[in-house]
Design a protein around this motif. Structure first.
Motif, PDB file in Angstrom:
ATOM      1  N   VAL A 145       1.040  -1.940 -14.149  1.00 57.63           N
ATOM      2  CA  VAL A 145       2.000  -2.852 -14.782  1.00 57.63           C
ATOM      3  C   VAL A 145       3.246  -2.082 -15.264  1.00 57.63           C
ATOM      4  O   VAL A 145       3.872  -2.432 -16.259  1.00 57.63           O
ATOM      5  N   GLU A 172       3.180  -0.982  -6.037  1.00 56.51           N
ATOM      6  CA  GLU A 172       1.906  -1.519  -6.545  1.00 56.51           C
ATOM      7  C   GLU A 172       1.313  -2.467  -5.508  1.00 56.51           C
ATOM      8  O   GLU A 172       2.002  -3.291  -4.935  1.00 56.51           O
ATOM      9  N   LEU A 173       0.015  -2.315  -5.303  1.00 57.54           N
ATOM     10  CA  LEU A 173      -0.703  -3.102  -4.291  1.00 57.54           C
ATOM     11  C   LEU A 173      -0.916  -4.558  -4.700  1.00 57.54           C
ATOM     12  O   LEU A 173      -0.728  -5.473  -3.904  1.00 57.54           O
ATOM     13  N   GLU A 174      -1.316  -4.771  -5.934  1.00 60.94           N
ATOM     14  CA  GLU A 174      -1.761  -6.113  -6.364  1.00 60.94           C
ATOM     15  C   GLU A 174      -0.574  -6.964  -6.817  1.00 60.94           C
ATOM     16  O   GLU A 174       0.194  -6.544  -7.694  1.00 60.94           O
ATOM     17  N   LYS A 176      -1.639   2.487 -19.484  1.00 60.67           N
ATOM     18  CA  LYS A 176      -1.477   3.740 -20.246  1.00 60.67           C
ATOM     19  C   LYS A 176      -0.437   3.569 -21.358  1.00 60.67           C
ATOM     20  O   LYS A 176       0.500   2.791 -21.231  1.00 60.67           O
ATOM     21  N   ASP A 234      -0.686   7.427 -11.816  1.00 55.44           N
ATOM     22  CA  ASP A 234      -2.021   7.223 -12.370  1.00 55.44           C
ATOM     23  C   ASP A 234      -2.849   6.466 -11.320  1.00 55.44           C
ATOM     24  O   ASP A 234      -3.065   5.266 -11.440  1.00 55.44           O
ATOM     25  N   HIS A 251      -4.238  -5.433 -17.794  1.00 56.82           N
ATOM     26  CA  HIS A 251      -4.549  -4.377 -16.820  1.00 56.82           C
ATOM     27  C   HIS A 251      -5.588  -3.463 -17.465  1.00 56.82           C
ATOM     28  O   HIS A 251      -5.360  -2.964 -18.575  1.00 56.82           O
ATOM     29  N   THR A 303      -6.439  -0.455 -17.139  1.00 63.87           N
ATOM     30  CA  THR A 303      -6.158   0.966 -17.411  1.00 63.87           C
ATOM     31  C   THR A 303      -4.694   1.194 -17.814  1.00 63.87           C
ATOM     32  O   THR A 303      -4.138   2.258 -17.513  1.00 63.87           O
ATOM     33  N   ASP A 333       0.845  -1.197   0.000  1.00 68.46           N
ATOM     34  CA  ASP A 333       0.000   0.000   0.000  1.00 68.46           C
ATOM     35  C   ASP A 333       0.887   1.257   0.000  1.00 68.46           C
ATOM     36  O   ASP A 333       1.638   1.489   0.958  1.00 68.46           O
ATOM     37  N   CYS A 334       0.774   2.053  -1.060  1.00 74.47           N
ATOM     38  CA  CYS A 334       1.675   3.209  -1.176  1.00 74.47           C
ATOM     39  C   CYS A 334       1.419   4.257  -0.099  1.00 74.47           C
ATOM     40  O   CYS A 334       2.319   5.044   0.220  1.00 74.47           O
ATOM     41  N   SER A 336       3.953   0.922 -16.591  1.00 73.47           N
ATOM     42  CA  SER A 336       4.107   1.648 -17.861  1.00 73.47           C
ATOM     43  C   SER A 336       4.985   2.885 -17.672  1.00 73.47           C
ATOM     44  O   SER A 336       5.841   3.184 -18.523  1.00 73.47           O
TER      45      SER A 336
HETATM   46  C1  SAM Z   1      -4.994   3.306 -12.786  1.00 71.59           C
HETATM   47  S1  SAM Z   1      -4.006   1.963 -12.360  1.00 71.59           S
HETATM   48  C2  SAM Z   1      -2.395   2.373 -12.944  1.00 71.59           C
HETATM   49  C3  SAM Z   1      -2.120   1.793 -14.297  1.00 71.59           C
HETATM   50  C4  SAM Z   1      -0.734   2.147 -14.810  1.00 71.59           C
HETATM   51  N1  SAM Z   1      -0.649   3.533 -15.208  1.00 71.59           N
HETATM   52  C5  SAM Z   1      -0.329   1.265 -15.980  1.00 71.59           C
HETATM   53  O1  SAM Z   1      -0.227   1.757 -17.112  1.00 71.59           O
HETATM   54  O2  SAM Z   1      -0.152   0.060 -15.751  1.00 71.59           O
HETATM   55  C6  SAM Z   1      -3.890   2.174 -10.642  1.00 71.59           C
HETATM   56  C7  SAM Z   1      -3.104   1.079  -9.929  1.00 71.59           C
HETATM   57  O3  SAM Z   1      -2.965   1.439  -8.551  1.00 71.59           O
HETATM   58  C8  SAM Z   1      -2.995   0.266  -7.781  1.00 71.59           C
HETATM   59  N2  SAM Z   1      -3.348   0.671  -6.407  1.00 71.59           N
HETATM   60  C9  SAM Z   1      -4.569   0.978  -5.918  1.00 71.59           C
HETATM   61  N3  SAM Z   1      -4.482   1.367  -4.630  1.00 71.59           N
HETATM   62  C10 SAM Z   1      -3.164   1.294  -4.302  1.00 71.59           C
HETATM   63  C11 SAM Z   1      -2.430   1.562  -3.123  1.00 71.59           C
HETATM   64  N4  SAM Z   1      -3.048   1.975  -2.012  1.00 71.59           N
HETATM   65  N5  SAM Z   1      -1.088   1.386  -3.144  1.00 71.59           N
HETATM   66  C12 SAM Z   1      -0.448   0.975  -4.273  1.00 71.59           C
HETATM   67  N6  SAM Z   1      -1.093   0.689  -5.434  1.00 71.59           N
HETATM   68  C13 SAM Z   1      -2.435   0.856  -5.447  1.00 71.59           C
HETATM   69  C14 SAM Z   1      -4.025  -0.625  -8.469  1.00 71.59           C
HETATM   70  O4  SAM Z   1      -3.829  -1.976  -8.143  1.00 71.59           O
HETATM   71  C15 SAM Z   1      -3.781  -0.298  -9.942  1.00 71.59           C
HETATM   72  O5  SAM Z   1      -2.933  -1.240 -10.549  1.00 71.59           O
END
Ligand code: SAM
Length: 237
Positions: free
Chosen positions: A200, A218-220, A174, A31, A170, A172, A12-13, A202
């Motif tokens: 992922v 990244e969380l997942e 980018k 993002d 993924h 979203t 968790d960031c 990007s």
């Molecule tokens: C909109 S996506 C980003 C996609 C990225 N720009 C790409 O091109 O792969 C947001 C990402 O934030 C991650 N996320 C959500 N909450 C988070 C957290 N608290 N800490 C870290 N990552 C988190 C999600 O799992 C997701 O993969």
């Protein structure tokens, strides 16, 4: 995972950003979730094509609170650094309120997608634009070479073809063309680019391709593992 070109952590960031050194980042390009899933009327099913994913993903359903990470963004960023945050119409006010007063300047960029998902029932605008909030202080880095590059508008297709990851997909991801444009404009070779919502990776790939270093969170697990693979492959290119 840490190499001489990138350093990424899973978790968790909002917590892990505290481990990033003060004044160590030249560009935050991130993002975060848009929290749009809760406005969704559901995925649209078709017999003749892939379903349209309006529900995004479970990680998008958790309410995002920009004010809980804004101070950390300022702490990790160097005084001459730049900040670019993708945001949606429903969160732009929260991001603006959280960040604007912490920087000398705030502006925004628009990314126009030349091939947005169609609206099959013609019942509203296409979602063909995304907003990227930008903040900086006096003396920051800016690498414009001509007036055309200075438009706060960038046009490119959404991520597709070989660039689009298939496993995992993924929702979203980018496009590199857009991310590289921002990395090139707002940082220099050898600089460190940070993306706390890495997906992922990007942003990381764009950074490495342009000879910057990358730090990501990244969380997942699924996306984190895909990021590891993608960044390792890019480092070896
Ligand atoms: C909109 S996506 C980003 C996609 C990225 N720009 C790409 O091109 O792969 C947001 C990402 O934030 C991650 N996320 C959500 N909450 C988070 C957290 N608290 N800490 C870290 N990552 C988190 C999600 O799992 C997701 O993969």
């Amino acid at each position: 995972m840490k190499t001489d070109k990138f350093s990424i952590i899973q978790g968790d960031c909002f917590e892990l950003i505290k481990e990033v050194k003060t004044n160590s980042v030249d560009l935050i390009l991130t993002d975060p979730p848009y929290n749009l899933a809760k406005h969704s009327t559901g995925n649209i099913k078709f017999d003749w094509r892939e379903d349209v994913n309006n529900d995004i993903a479970d990680w998008d359903k958790k309410d995002l609170e920009p004010s809980k990470i804004a101070d950390e963004f300022v702490r990790v960023l160097k005084p001459d650094g730049n900040l670019f945050v993708f945001c949606s119409y429903n969160l732009i006010g929260k991001w603006y309120d959280a960040l604007d007063h912490k920087f000398d300047a705030t502006n925004f960029m628009v990314w126009h997608k030349t091939n947005p998902t169609p609206k099959f029932f013609k019942n509203g605008f296409l979602n063909s634009c995304e907003i990227i909030l930008c903040c900086w202080n006096k003396k920051h880095k800016w690498n414009f070479t001509n007036q055309k590059e200075m438009h706060n508008f960038f046009e490119s297709p959404i991520c597709s073809g070989p660039e689009r990851l298939k496993d995992p997909k993924h929702p979203t991801q980018k496009p590199l063309s857009l991310l590289k444009h921002i990395v090139k404009t707002a940082s220099n070779e050898g600089d460190t680019v940070f993306d706390p919502f890495m997906g992922v990776a990007s942003t990381g790939v764009a950074a490495l391709k342009l000879n910057r270093k990358f730090v990501g969170i990244e969380l997942e697990e699924l996306y984190f593992n895909a990021s590891k693979k993608r960044l390792s492959e890019t480092s070896n290119d």
